[in-house]
Design a protein around this motif. Structure first.
Motif, short mmCIF file in Angstrom:
data_model
loop_
_atom_site.label_atom_id
_atom_site.label_comp_id
_atom_site.label_asym_id
_atom_site.label_seq_id
_atom_site.Cartn_x
_atom_site.Cartn_y
_atom_site.Cartn_z
N MET A 1 -60.00 0.38 -97.93
CA MET A 1 -59.63 1.32 -98.99
C MET A 1 -60.32 2.67 -98.80
SD MET A 1 -57.71 1.69 -101.65
CE MET A 1 -57.30 0.07 -102.29
N GLY A 2 -61.53 2.63 -98.24
CA GLY A 2 -62.26 3.88 -98.01
C GLY A 2 -61.52 4.80 -97.05
N ASN A 3 -60.94 4.22 -96.00
CA ASN A 3 -60.16 5.01 -95.05
C ASN A 3 -58.96 5.66 -95.73
OD1 ASN A 3 -57.67 5.06 -93.11
ND2 ASN A 3 -59.45 5.21 -91.75
N MET A 4 -58.36 4.91 -96.64
CA MET A 4 -57.18 5.40 -97.37
C MET A 4 -57.55 6.59 -98.25
SD MET A 4 -53.96 4.58 -97.97
CE MET A 4 -52.70 4.39 -99.23
N ILE A 5 -58.67 6.48 -98.95
CA ILE A 5 -59.11 7.57 -99.84
C ILE A 5 -59.46 8.82 -99.03
CG2 ILE A 5 -60.90 8.27 -101.47
CD1 ILE A 5 -61.01 5.33 -102.40
N LEU A 6 -60.20 8.62 -97.92
CA LEU A 6 -60.59 9.75 -97.09
C LEU A 6 -59.37 10.44 -96.49
CD1 LEU A 6 -62.81 11.43 -95.77
CD2 LEU A 6 -62.89 9.73 -93.91
N PHE A 7 -58.42 9.65 -95.99
CA PHE A 7 -57.20 10.20 -95.41
C PHE A 7 -56.43 11.00 -96.46
CE2 PHE A 7 -52.63 9.83 -94.52
CZ PHE A 7 -52.57 10.33 -93.22
N SER A 8 -56.29 10.45 -97.67
CA SER A 8 -55.55 11.13 -98.74
C SER A 8 -56.26 12.42 -99.15
CB SER A 8 -55.42 10.20 -99.95
OG SER A 8 -54.74 9.01 -99.61
N LEU A 9 -57.59 12.39 -99.20
CA LEU A 9 -58.35 13.57 -99.59
C LEU A 9 -58.21 14.69 -98.55
CD1 LEU A 9 -60.29 14.85 -101.62
CD2 LEU A 9 -62.20 13.85 -100.34
N LEU A 10 -58.26 14.33 -97.27
CA LEU A 10 -58.11 15.33 -96.21
C LEU A 10 -56.69 15.93 -96.22
CD1 LEU A 10 -60.00 13.58 -93.27
CD2 LEU A 10 -60.77 15.55 -94.62
N VAL A 11 -55.70 15.08 -96.41
CA VAL A 11 -54.32 15.57 -96.48
C VAL A 11 -54.14 16.47 -97.70
CG1 VAL A 11 -51.89 14.91 -96.77
CG2 VAL A 11 -53.36 13.63 -95.21
N GLY A 12 -54.71 16.04 -98.84
CA GLY A 12 -54.61 16.84 -100.06
C GLY A 12 -55.27 18.20 -99.91
N SER A 219 -45.10 -12.22 -100.93
CA SER A 219 -44.63 -12.07 -102.31
C SER A 219 -45.74 -11.73 -103.29
CB SER A 219 -43.93 -13.36 -102.76
OG SER A 219 -44.81 -14.47 -102.66
N SER A 220 -46.98 -11.58 -102.78
CA SER A 220 -48.08 -11.15 -103.65
C SER A 220 -48.01 -9.64 -103.85
CB SER A 220 -49.43 -11.54 -103.03
OG SER A 220 -49.54 -12.94 -102.87
N PHE A 221 -48.79 -9.13 -104.80
CA PHE A 221 -48.72 -7.71 -105.12
C PHE A 221 -50.07 -7.04 -104.91
CE2 PHE A 221 -45.09 -9.53 -107.15
CZ PHE A 221 -44.13 -8.54 -107.14
N PHE A 222 -50.02 -5.70 -104.91
CA PHE A 222 -51.19 -4.86 -104.74
C PHE A 222 -51.93 -5.23 -103.45
CE2 PHE A 222 -50.70 -5.04 -109.50
CZ PHE A 222 -50.05 -3.82 -109.58
N ASN A 223 -53.24 -5.35 -103.49
CA ASN A 223 -54.00 -5.58 -102.26
C ASN A 223 -53.87 -7.01 -101.73
OD1 ASN A 223 -54.83 -2.97 -102.45
ND2 ASN A 223 -56.99 -3.41 -102.78
N LYS A 224 -53.25 -7.89 -102.50
CA LYS A 224 -53.03 -9.26 -102.04
C LYS A 224 -51.71 -9.40 -101.27
CE LYS A 224 -56.78 -11.04 -103.80
NZ LYS A 224 -57.37 -9.84 -104.41
N ASN A 225 -50.90 -8.36 -101.28
CA ASN A 225 -49.69 -8.37 -100.47
C ASN A 225 -50.07 -8.39 -98.99
OD1 ASN A 225 -47.64 -6.46 -98.85
ND2 ASN A 225 -46.52 -7.65 -100.36
N ILE A 226 -49.50 -9.30 -98.22
CA ILE A 226 -49.96 -9.52 -96.85
C ILE A 226 -49.77 -8.29 -95.97
CG2 ILE A 226 -47.78 -10.53 -96.09
CD1 ILE A 226 -51.29 -11.66 -94.97
N GLU A 227 -48.64 -7.57 -96.11
CA GLU A 227 -48.40 -6.39 -95.29
C GLU A 227 -49.37 -5.27 -95.65
OE1 GLU A 227 -44.36 -5.16 -95.26
OE2 GLU A 227 -43.60 -7.06 -94.47
N ARG A 228 -49.63 -5.10 -96.95
CA ARG A 228 -50.58 -4.06 -97.36
C ARG A 228 -52.00 -4.42 -96.93
NH1 ARG A 228 -48.92 -3.48 -102.14
NH2 ARG A 228 -47.64 -1.66 -101.61
N HIS A 229 -52.32 -5.71 -97.01
CA HIS A 229 -53.65 -6.15 -96.57
C HIS A 229 -53.84 -5.85 -95.09
CE1 HIS A 229 -57.28 -8.58 -96.41
NE2 HIS A 229 -56.76 -9.25 -95.39
#
Length: 556
Positions: A1-12, A219-229
């Motif tokens: 999740m940290g990578n996601m936040i940093l990436f979004s912040l740099l893009v923003g 079929s799980s949601f949010f961070n438990k979704n296998i593709e998102r995980h």
């Protein structure tokens, strides 16, 4: 999740700096510019986070090219003076990059073909009669699993997931996970209870439910979704194809997904390896194809194989030839059971994806060849077939079945080409309108008038052997069969009239059974108990051995 936040912040931050003007213009005060900059950073950061979180897109800079075009154009429009020139240059640069990405498919077709190039052979090995093909169609297997769904605890929470065929403890089985049936069921259930297995070779077998809690699922949601995980663990990887469930020999399930790289400019795909996930703990590990664990059969996703087949069939002379001239172009069929390909197993238990290729010309059901792609290594072989004969493609085989059972409205599913007794032949399960398996149909690819069907693949194969003798086809036996001779006294005889000919089954005093057609051996109709006979036969290892020549002593 940290990578996601940093990436979004740099893009923003980068987006806000490009869009908000810094040149001196009377309509913007310093305070307003500061507020606009802060607001833009927040909005673009949140927008980027939401977009990449929702769609699980790889977090590479190249994925930003569409928004870069829009933002640089906006920045150029709002800026003035030298700043406008700088941002105008950025706009032109991003536009050129975008155009390159959009038209890359016009220029990298040759490279796609090279990555998909296959070794070529004429024909696959003859099928060994002692082996049983994985011939249960997935539609039928899925229906049986649904009828056994009462074995699942809290049934109303779940539904059946996608089927995946593999070899477990030496047996070929279909595996299907139990999945959540919606968001609120996931919210209350937290984990799925397990998966179903059913034989892929025995149509009479019943499905079995295996308990194994799985938290990270499709079929799980949010961070438990296998593709998102998986995406959170491998933010820059390029994935192609759906996640698949694989089970080791101890029955422990794992989800896998194929990753690779673009051919060029975010276009095309080439497989490099897989990511394996423990669905209970969430532990992940990436493997190169050469290092894939032994229990995993489908390391290369069927979607990736289908894409590779498309490259090989269409781009032999580049992109433009695939659209206009179509010289040497051959289209992979869409009759496969998984992403237009069908998984099969060879005599060594290795899984391959089968695809037949046909002419791009409409109304032609002549096969131009077929491919087998190793599901673990991705290496493929293209089989041309006997170039002196015209082979019928899978669609033609399905059409024959529909005409054969037109009154019953039965249809074929999962046609696979085998080499039966030296004859290229389509083996196809036949289902009724409710998806129940009715029989197995075999038809010669070169001589469609030669066909047979039976309740089991082996029964259909025995009848097909007779049909080949009737039709003048060759009966060469299996890849391991040798021509042998026998002589002795006839203990028992059984004769069965089939059309214009008689099938004679003979039991000799050596306790072996032989089968012969009066079409190829007309005098066989005279054989009786007590006769002394000399037989030339193929040692196929079957219960009834095919006779090539029969001599009845006293009738020479």
């Amino acid at each position: 999740m940290g990578n996601m936040i940093l990436f979004s912040l740099l893009v923003g931050l980068a987006s806000a700096l490009v869009l908000i003007p810094f040149s001196n213009r009377e309509d913007y005060s310093g305070k307003v510019k500061s507020l606009l900059l802060i607001a833009a950073i927040v909005l673009f950061t949140l927008g980027t986070f939401t977009f990449y979180y929702m769609f699980n897109l790889d977090r590479n800079l190249s994925s930003l090219w569409p928004i870069a075009i829009v933002l640089t154009f906006g920045g150029m429009f709002f800026a003035a003076g030298k700043e406008q020139m700088v941002k105008g240059s950025l706009f032109l640069l991003s536009l050129l990059v975008g155009v390159y990405f959009m038209i890359a498919f016009l220029f990298n077709a040759e490279e796609k073909y090279e990555t998909a190039k296959m070794a070529e052979k004429m024909e696959i090995s003859t099928f060994d009669e002692k082996e049983t093909p994985a011939s249960v169609p997935p539609h039928f297997a899925r229906n049986k699993m649904k009828k056994a769904f009462g074995q699942v605890p809290n049934t109303s929470y779940y539904e059946l997931g996608n089927l995946q065929i593999q070899k477990v403890n030496g047996e070929y089985v279909y595996i299907a996970p139990v999945e959540f049936s919606g968001f609120f069921k996931w919210w209350n259930g937290e984990s799925t209870p397990g998966y179903f297995t059913i034989s892929a070779t025995d149509s009479s077998a019943n499905p079995k439910f295996k308990k194994s809690d799985m938290i990270y699922t499709p079929s799980s949601f949010f961070n438990k979704n296998i593709e998102r995980h998986i995406r959170m663990q491998y933010p820059e990887s390029i994935f192609y194809g759906d996640t698949q469930l694989e089970v080791d020999d101890e029955g422990k399930p794992y989800y896998i997904r194929t990753f690779g790289e673009f051919i060029s400019a975010r276009n095309g795909f080439k497989v490099k390896g897989i990511v394996v996930v423990d669905p209970k703990s969430g532990g992940t590990k990436a493997y190169a194809l050469a290092d894939v664990p032994e229990f995993i059969d489908g390391a290369v996703s069927p979607e990736a194989v289908s894409l590779k087949n498309s490259y090989y069939g269409n781009y032999i002379h580049g992109y433009w030839n695939s659209v206009f001239g179509k010289t040497d172009v051959k289209h992979p069929s869409d009759e496969g059971t998984e992403a237009q390909v069908s998984p099969i197993f060879d005599e060594n238990g290795d899984m391959y994806y089968f695809t037949d290729f046909t002419s791009p010309k409409e109304g032609v059901d002549s096969m131009l060849g077929y491919s087998l792609t190793n599901s673990r290594t991705g290496k493929a072989t293209f089989y041309t077939g006997n170039l002196e004969e015209s082979y019928m493609d899978s669609e033609g085989a399905l059409q024959i079945i529909e005409k054969k059972f037109i009154e019953k409205k039965w249809h074929g599913e999962m046609p696979i080409l085998y080499n039966f007794y030296g004859e290229a032949s389509w083996l196809t399960p036949v289902l009724d309108s409710n998806g129940f398996l009715q029989n197995y149909f075999i038809v010669s690819a070169a001589n469609p008038e030669i066909s047979s069907y039976g309740n089991t693949p082996n029964e259909a194969l025995r009848k097909y052997k007779t049909a080949l003798q009737h039709g003048g086809g060759t009966v060469d036996g299996s890849s391991k069969a040798k021509e042998k001779q026998a002589s002795g006294t006839v203990l028992r005889v059984y004769k069965e009239k089939t059309g214009d000919y008689t099938i004679v089954s003979i039991l000799l005093d050596n306790k072996k059974n032989y089968i012969v057609s009066s079409e190829t051996n007309p005098l066989a109709i005279y054989v009786k108990e007590g006769d002394q006979v000399n037989i030339k036969y193929m040692d196929t290892g079957e219960t009834f051995l095919p006779v090539k020549e029969l001599v009845i002593q006293g009738l020479e």
